[in-house]
Design a protein around this motif. Structure first.
Motif, short mmCIF file in Angstrom:
data_model
loop_
_atom_site.label_atom_id
_atom_site.label_comp_id
_atom_site.label_asym_id
_atom_site.label_seq_id
_atom_site.Cartn_x
_atom_site.Cartn_y
_atom_site.Cartn_z
N VAL A 1 87.49 38.04 46.75
CA VAL A 1 86.40 38.37 47.67
C VAL A 1 85.93 39.80 47.42
O VAL A 1 84.72 40.09 47.36
N LEU A 2 86.87 40.72 47.27
CA LEU A 2 86.51 42.12 47.05
C LEU A 2 85.78 42.31 45.72
O LEU A 2 84.83 43.10 45.64
N ARG A 3 86.21 41.59 44.69
CA ARG A 3 85.52 41.70 43.39
C ARG A 3 84.08 41.19 43.50
O ARG A 3 83.15 41.81 42.97
N LEU A 4 83.90 40.08 44.19
CA LEU A 4 82.55 39.53 44.36
C LEU A 4 81.68 40.49 45.17
O LEU A 4 80.50 40.73 44.83
N LEU A 5 82.26 41.05 46.21
CA LEU A 5 81.49 42.00 47.01
C LEU A 5 81.16 43.25 46.20
O LEU A 5 80.06 43.81 46.33
N GLY A 6 82.10 43.68 45.35
CA GLY A 6 81.84 44.83 44.49
C GLY A 6 80.66 44.59 43.57
O GLY A 6 79.83 45.47 43.35
N GLN A 7 80.56 43.37 43.02
CA GLN A 7 79.43 43.03 42.16
C GLN A 7 78.12 43.09 42.93
O GLN A 7 77.10 43.57 42.42
N ARG A 8 78.14 42.61 44.16
CA ARG A 8 76.92 42.65 44.97
C ARG A 8 76.53 44.09 45.31
O ARG A 8 75.34 44.45 45.30
N PHE A 9 77.52 44.91 45.60
CA PHE A 9 77.23 46.31 45.93
C PHE A 9 76.68 47.06 44.71
O PHE A 9 75.81 47.93 44.84
N LYS A 10 77.20 46.74 43.51
CA LYS A 10 76.71 47.41 42.31
C LYS A 10 75.23 47.15 42.09
O LYS A 10 74.50 48.01 41.58
N ALA A 11 74.78 45.97 42.49
CA ALA A 11 73.36 45.63 42.32
C ALA A 11 72.47 46.49 43.22
O ALA A 11 71.26 46.61 42.96
N LEU A 12 73.05 47.09 44.25
CA LEU A 12 72.26 47.93 45.17
C LEU A 12 72.22 49.39 44.71
O LEU A 12 71.45 50.18 45.25
N ASP A 13 73.08 49.75 43.77
CA ASP A 13 73.16 51.14 43.32
C ASP A 13 71.89 51.56 42.59
O ASP A 13 71.37 50.82 41.76
N ASP A 14 71.41 52.74 42.90
CA ASP A 14 70.35 53.37 42.13
C ASP A 14 70.51 54.88 42.30
O ASP A 14 71.52 55.35 42.81
N GLU A 15 69.51 55.65 41.87
CA GLU A 15 69.65 57.10 41.92
C GLU A 15 69.69 57.63 43.35
O GLU A 15 70.11 58.77 43.57
N HIS A 16 69.28 56.81 44.33
CA HIS A 16 69.30 57.26 45.73
C HIS A 16 70.50 56.72 46.50
O HIS A 16 70.75 57.18 47.62
N PHE B 1 68.50 50.25 55.08
CA PHE B 1 69.56 50.04 54.09
C PHE B 1 70.78 49.37 54.73
O PHE B 1 71.43 48.52 54.11
N ALA B 2 71.09 49.74 55.99
CA ALA B 2 72.20 49.09 56.69
C ALA B 2 71.93 47.60 56.86
O ALA B 2 72.83 46.76 56.72
N GLU B 3 70.69 47.24 57.16
CA GLU B 3 70.33 45.82 57.27
C GLU B 3 70.49 45.10 55.93
O GLU B 3 70.96 43.95 55.88
N LYS B 4 70.10 45.78 54.84
CA LYS B 4 70.25 45.18 53.52
C LYS B 4 71.73 44.95 53.20
O LYS B 4 72.11 43.91 52.64
N LEU B 5 72.57 45.92 53.57
CA LEU B 5 74.00 45.76 53.35
C LEU B 5 74.54 44.57 54.15
O LEU B 5 75.36 43.79 53.65
N GLN B 6 74.12 44.47 55.39
CA GLN B 6 74.57 43.34 56.21
C GLN B 6 74.18 42.00 55.58
O GLN B 6 74.98 41.06 55.55
N ASP B 7 72.95 41.91 55.07
CA ASP B 7 72.51 40.67 54.42
C ASP B 7 73.40 40.33 53.22
O ASP B 7 73.76 39.17 53.02
N VAL B 8 73.73 41.35 52.44
CA VAL B 8 74.57 41.13 51.25
C VAL B 8 75.96 40.68 51.66
O VAL B 8 76.54 39.75 51.06
#
Length: 678
Positions: free
Chosen positions: A307-322, A348-355
């Motif tokens: 579960v943590l690995r899958l969530l990590g992949q989803r979080f990486k997709a949100l990473d950018d310079e900001h 951004f908090a709402e986007k995190l919740q959706d992910v």
């Protein structure tokens, strides 16, 4: 001196003299590089580098002598004895080997000078054995003054070269001195070499043939140099790759690949500094997963890791310079957002919740998780990193408590909770005076013999109304002010008093907080407590984390030196979670490394976790520092560490922390004075 100059200028071929000097300089530089590499290795690697260094050194001094000797122009026919010439090369290599080995004796302060002196003697032996192989049609006469001077120059300059190599980081100065030892020996000795011609009919030696032989010797020698240099460069490349790998492992979470706490803290400090200069706002979000514990409890840690690995992949997709997302520990994450308005943080908090709320398909089934998010904004919610982190943390805990509200932002009303914490901190100071604290001991086991090496002293608080309060709750409160100093002194004294009564002289380990460590009175306090309790200094081990050193490295080194002078051991706790671990191990005199317990839960299933532990164990062996692994909770973890060659272990699987009375009743510890209460 004029005779030496005349010997070089009038009796030697200038081109071959220059060739000999260049070979000597290049060879001694490579030799010194290989010597320094051998100094920093152990076992088979040290032997390998010594062989390469000896081979390069022998080829250097032999080829320098041989090419310069071929450049000597006596005006008479010459011959070379092949047996003696070969023997001179063997003498050069064996003598160089002995010199290098002696120079690397770390426990002998004068070892480099003695090893260098022996190196100089080997140069001398090679030179004069080579001169015996030099057959000229004439009567050879030696000026013993020059002979003795040449040997003294070789020995003295050789000793100086290795002494400098031991003290200086650079390799050119020692290489120049060692080159000078070789060259000065040859030309000073040749200045004392005289030949009276004998009138024998014989053709003069063919100069082109001599020069061709000299070039052939130089070519073969360069091949030997190339082998040594290539080995050095390849090893450098491998080491650099290892450092990069360790740097990545130190700055990133092994399971998810996201940045870890250290990386997160560095990035947050950078963003706050940028906002102070350029303006703008910095948003901070703490993220704590809801329902993750149930996944672990019902399906095991493997399911939780997936579960943590899958969530990590989803979080990486949100990473950018900001945006910078990191895993802090367990199921706790955090995000730093560069922004211009508070609304950006809410979106951004709402986007995190959706992910996070999206179903997570795994090999164990489909899981639905949620999360509690707490946010704070710089500068309105805090002007420092610490205040911003604290306020986001408070907001996150409020989100966990309030039903139906998954996202909370910091509000001044939360000061009430801070006041409650301050009240608990005040009660902690009273607990020290009213004997509400206890020290429990957890055994540390030698993994090879199964015997107890020592015990770690762990503080426990039994509150009269709140019951048992875990250290994770009251230690941070104590560290907010000087309460930690009183608490630390109490634990240290209690642990030493208890250990002094043990019949078996096991060691006792006591943790130091960063605030304790930077206190100037710490060495005096340790000495005073040892004197009061009668505990032998060698039985006390003080544990500190890397964070204790970061504030002032020079002061930390001085503090460790003063404590070590008492005979007390120092252990580096929670190793592997900080970026500067490698430099700290190199710079500070630690007696033990303790791996962070966070690596243990996934070590059986996660190759990256095993790789980290394996790298730490290898690093400990190379530095001759024993490693103790904490957090052992399963037989599989114990067997893995045994196979990896870990020295000692500690964890619930081997024994939970217990008060001294329980250990005595169980027969694990016997007291010297049974009549005294434990």
């Amino acid at each position: 001196m004029y005779q030496i100059y005349s010997c070089i200028a009038d009796l030697h071929h200038p081109g071959l003299v220059i060739m000999a000097a260049l070979l000597c300089l290049l060879g001694t530089f490579i030799t010194m590089r290989l010597y320094r590499r051998a100094q920093h290795t152990q076992g088979v690697q040290k032997a390998g580098w010594c062989v390469l260094g000896a081979g390069t050194a022998g080829a250097t001094i032999w080829s320098t002598h041989f090419v310069a000797m071929l450049g000597y122009r006596p005006g008479l026919p010459i011959e070379l004895d092949p047996a003696l010439t070969s023997l001179s090369l063997l003498v050069a290599m064996l003598g160089a080997s002995a010199g290098l080995l002696i120079a690397m004796l770390s426990k002998w302060r004068l070892a480099p000078a003695y090893g260098g002196g022996l190196f100089g003697l080997s140069i001398s032996a090679m030179h004069y054995l080579g001169m015996l192989a030099y057959r000229v049609q004439g009567l050879v006469v030696w000026d013993m003054g020059y002979v003795v001077a040449s040997i003294l120059l070789a020995v003295g300059l050789g000793a100086l070269a290795f002494h400098l190599a031991h003290r200086l980081r650079g390799g050119w100065v020692p290489a120049l001195v060692l080159s000078l030892a070789t060259v000065s020996l040859h030309f000073t000795g040749m200045a004392g070499f005289g030949v009276s011609p004998l009138l024998l009919e014989h053709e003069l030696t063919n100069p082109p043939a001599i020069q061709a032989l000299a070039f052939a010797v130089a070519g073969v020698t360069l091949l030997i140099f190339g082998a040594g240099l290539a080995s050095y460069l390849i090893d450098d490349s491998v080491r650099l790759e290892s450092v990069r790998r360790l740097h990545f492992l130190a700055m990133n979470d092994a399971l998810t690949g996201l940045p870890n706490r250290e990386s997160f803290n560095n990035h947050l400090e950078h963003e706050l500094a940028r906002a102070q200069i350029a303006g703008g706002q910095v948003g901070l979000l703490y993220i704590d997963l809801d329902g993750f514990k149930a996944v672990n409890d019902l399906h095991g840690h493997a399911a939780g890791d997936e579960v943590l690995r899958l969530l990590g992949q989803r979080f990486k997709a949100l990473d950018d310079e900001h945006v910078h997302l990191a895993r802090l520990s367990g199921d706790e994450f955090a995000a730093v957002l560069r922004m211009h308005s508070v609304e950006e943080l809410s979106l951004f908090a709402e986007k995190l919740q959706d992910v996070i709320n999206q179903p997570m398909p795994t090999s164990f089934g489909l899981f639905n998780l949620g999360a509690s998010l707490g946010g704070a904004v710089y500068p309105q919610d805090g002007h420092t990193k610490e205040s911003l982190l604290g306020n986001a943390d408070l907001a996150m805990y409020r989100a966990k408590r309030e039903l139906g509200q998954q996202v909370c932002f910091y509000e001044p009303a939360m000061d009430e909770r801070v006041r409650l914490r301050q009240s608990l901190a005040s009660e902690l100071r009273a607990a020290i005076e009213h004997d509400q604290l206890q020290v429990h001991y957890q055994q540390q086991i030698d993994i090879a013999t199964g015997r107890v090496r020592g015990y770690e002293a762990l503080l426990r608080w039994q509150h009269p109304t709140r019951g048992s309060i875990p250290p994770s709750e009251f230690i941070p409160l104590a560290e907010r002010d000087t309460t930690i100093l009183l608490l630390g002194e109490w634990v240290l004294r209690k642990a030493c008093q208890d250990a002094a009564r043990w019949m078996h002289p096991c060691s006792v380990a006591v943790n130091l907080s960063p605030m304790q460590f930077i206190h100037d009175d710490l060495p005096s306090l340790v000495r005073r407590i040892l004197d009061e309790t009668g505990l032998a200094p060698a039985r006390l081990e003080l544990e500190l984390t890397e964070s204790s050193i970061f504030a002032d490295r020079d002061k930390a080194l001085a503090m460790l030196t003063r404590i070590k002078a008492l005979g007390v051991s120092i252990a580096l706790d929670d190793f592997g979670t900080g970026y500067s671990s490698l430099d700290i191990l190199r710079s500070f005199p630690f007696d033990k490394i303790k791996t962070d317990r966070s690596f243990m839960p996934s070590i059986e299933e996660n190759p990256q976790a095993r790789a980290i532990i394996s790298a730490v164990l290898a690093l400990g062996r190379s530095l001759d520092i024993p490693v103790l692994a904490e957090g052992i909770e399963t037989p599989g973890q114990l067997e893995l560490l045994r196979d990896m060659g870990c020295a000692a272990v500690q964890g619930y699987f081997l024994g939970r922390p217990k008060p001294l009375t329980a250990l005595v009743e169980a027969g694990q510890i016997a007291l010297l004075h049974e009549g005294l209460p434990a």
